[in-house]
Motif scaffolding. Sequence first.
Motif, short mmCIF file in Angstrom:
data_model
loop_
_atom_site.label_atom_id
_atom_site.label_comp_id
_atom_site.label_asym_id
_atom_site.label_seq_id
_atom_site.Cartn_x
_atom_site.Cartn_y
_atom_site.Cartn_z
N MET A 1 -0.91 71.00 10.96
CA MET A 1 0.10 71.20 10.06
C MET A 1 1.01 72.10 10.89
N SER A 2 2.27 72.17 10.87
CA SER A 2 3.03 72.96 11.40
C SER A 2 3.22 74.39 10.56
N GLU A 3 3.28 75.59 11.38
CA GLU A 3 3.42 76.74 10.67
C GLU A 3 4.79 77.01 9.95
N THR A 4 5.69 76.20 10.25
CA THR A 4 6.99 76.42 9.54
C THR A 4 7.10 75.82 8.15
N MET A 5 6.09 74.96 7.86
CA MET A 5 6.05 74.03 6.65
C MET A 5 5.71 75.10 5.69
N ASP A 6 6.15 75.09 4.60
CA ASP A 6 6.03 75.71 3.15
C ASP A 6 4.70 75.40 2.62
N LYS A 7 3.98 76.26 2.08
CA LYS A 7 2.77 75.69 1.48
C LYS A 7 3.00 75.25 0.02
N VAL A 8 2.30 74.30 -0.43
CA VAL A 8 2.39 73.79 -1.88
C VAL A 8 1.45 74.40 -2.58
N LYS A 9 1.32 74.96 -3.60
CA LYS A 9 0.42 75.58 -4.43
C LYS A 9 0.18 74.90 -5.86
N VAL A 10 -1.22 74.43 -5.84
CA VAL A 10 -1.67 73.84 -6.84
C VAL A 10 -2.27 74.75 -7.98
N ILE A 34 -7.84 73.29 -18.86
CA ILE A 34 -7.41 73.90 -17.70
C ILE A 34 -7.35 72.65 -16.84
N LEU A 35 -6.07 72.50 -16.16
CA LEU A 35 -5.89 71.67 -15.16
C LEU A 35 -5.26 72.25 -13.80
N CYS A 36 -5.30 71.45 -12.74
CA CYS A 36 -4.94 72.02 -11.61
C CYS A 36 -3.77 71.14 -10.97
N GLU A 37 -2.56 71.67 -11.18
CA GLU A 37 -1.43 70.93 -11.00
C GLU A 37 -0.30 71.67 -10.36
N VAL A 38 0.50 70.83 -9.57
CA VAL A 38 1.73 71.28 -9.14
C VAL A 38 2.72 71.45 -10.27
N THR A 39 3.37 72.56 -10.52
CA THR A 39 3.99 72.72 -11.76
C THR A 39 5.78 72.39 -11.64
N GLU A 40 6.18 72.54 -10.17
CA GLU A 40 7.67 72.35 -9.95
C GLU A 40 7.78 71.92 -8.52
N GLY A 41 9.14 71.57 -8.25
CA GLY A 41 9.58 71.17 -7.10
C GLY A 41 9.06 69.52 -6.86
N PRO A 42 9.35 69.27 -5.57
CA PRO A 42 9.03 67.62 -5.38
C PRO A 42 7.87 67.09 -5.40
N TYR A 43 6.74 68.00 -5.58
CA TYR A 43 5.29 67.66 -5.78
C TYR A 43 5.02 67.64 -7.08
#
Length: 171
Positions: A1-10, A34-43
């Motif tokens: 993975m490229s270091e310039t890509m933003d991380k996506v937090k679950v 309690i769920l593990c999910e991405v809460t905003e953005g494209p994911y």
Amino acid sequence: MSETMDKVKVELVASNFLTRYPCALGGCTEKDPILCEVTEGPYEGFRVSAEYLRDHTDVDTDLEEAAVAAEDRAAKTLTYAKALRDLKGRLVLPSYDEWREAMRKHEEEYIAERLASQRSWLAELQEMKAEGCDVDAKISTVEVDIAYLEGEPLTAMPAPAGWRPWHTEAA
């Protein structure tokens, strides 16, 4: 993975709706608060089950496998869409009345088979009773089933106006 890509937090998210949701990496969540999910953005909506967190460590491999599986489903969906379009102008359907008649015949056959079966079972139960077995409750149940299949109301009260069992045509 490229270091310039933003991380996506679950994130760990509280939910008051206890149901199973699909896990993006296979399987499904349990009915956990309690769920593990991405809460905003494209994911947004990307969800991972607690079982996945517990049992898996190679996320990138699992993401690739999930992507391949998604592409396969997409290809099958496109093939199905093409097949649907190919049917335009060629599909011959039975009429609703033909379907109703087939249903009526099927129900008639089912009821005849069920009545024969229940009458046979009733005869066996009556023989068992004659031999001293305590089968009165079973006999009662079978008699009620037979009465229902023959179209009789199931209570001692008079049948409501217009009452009919599910397997008979409306008057």
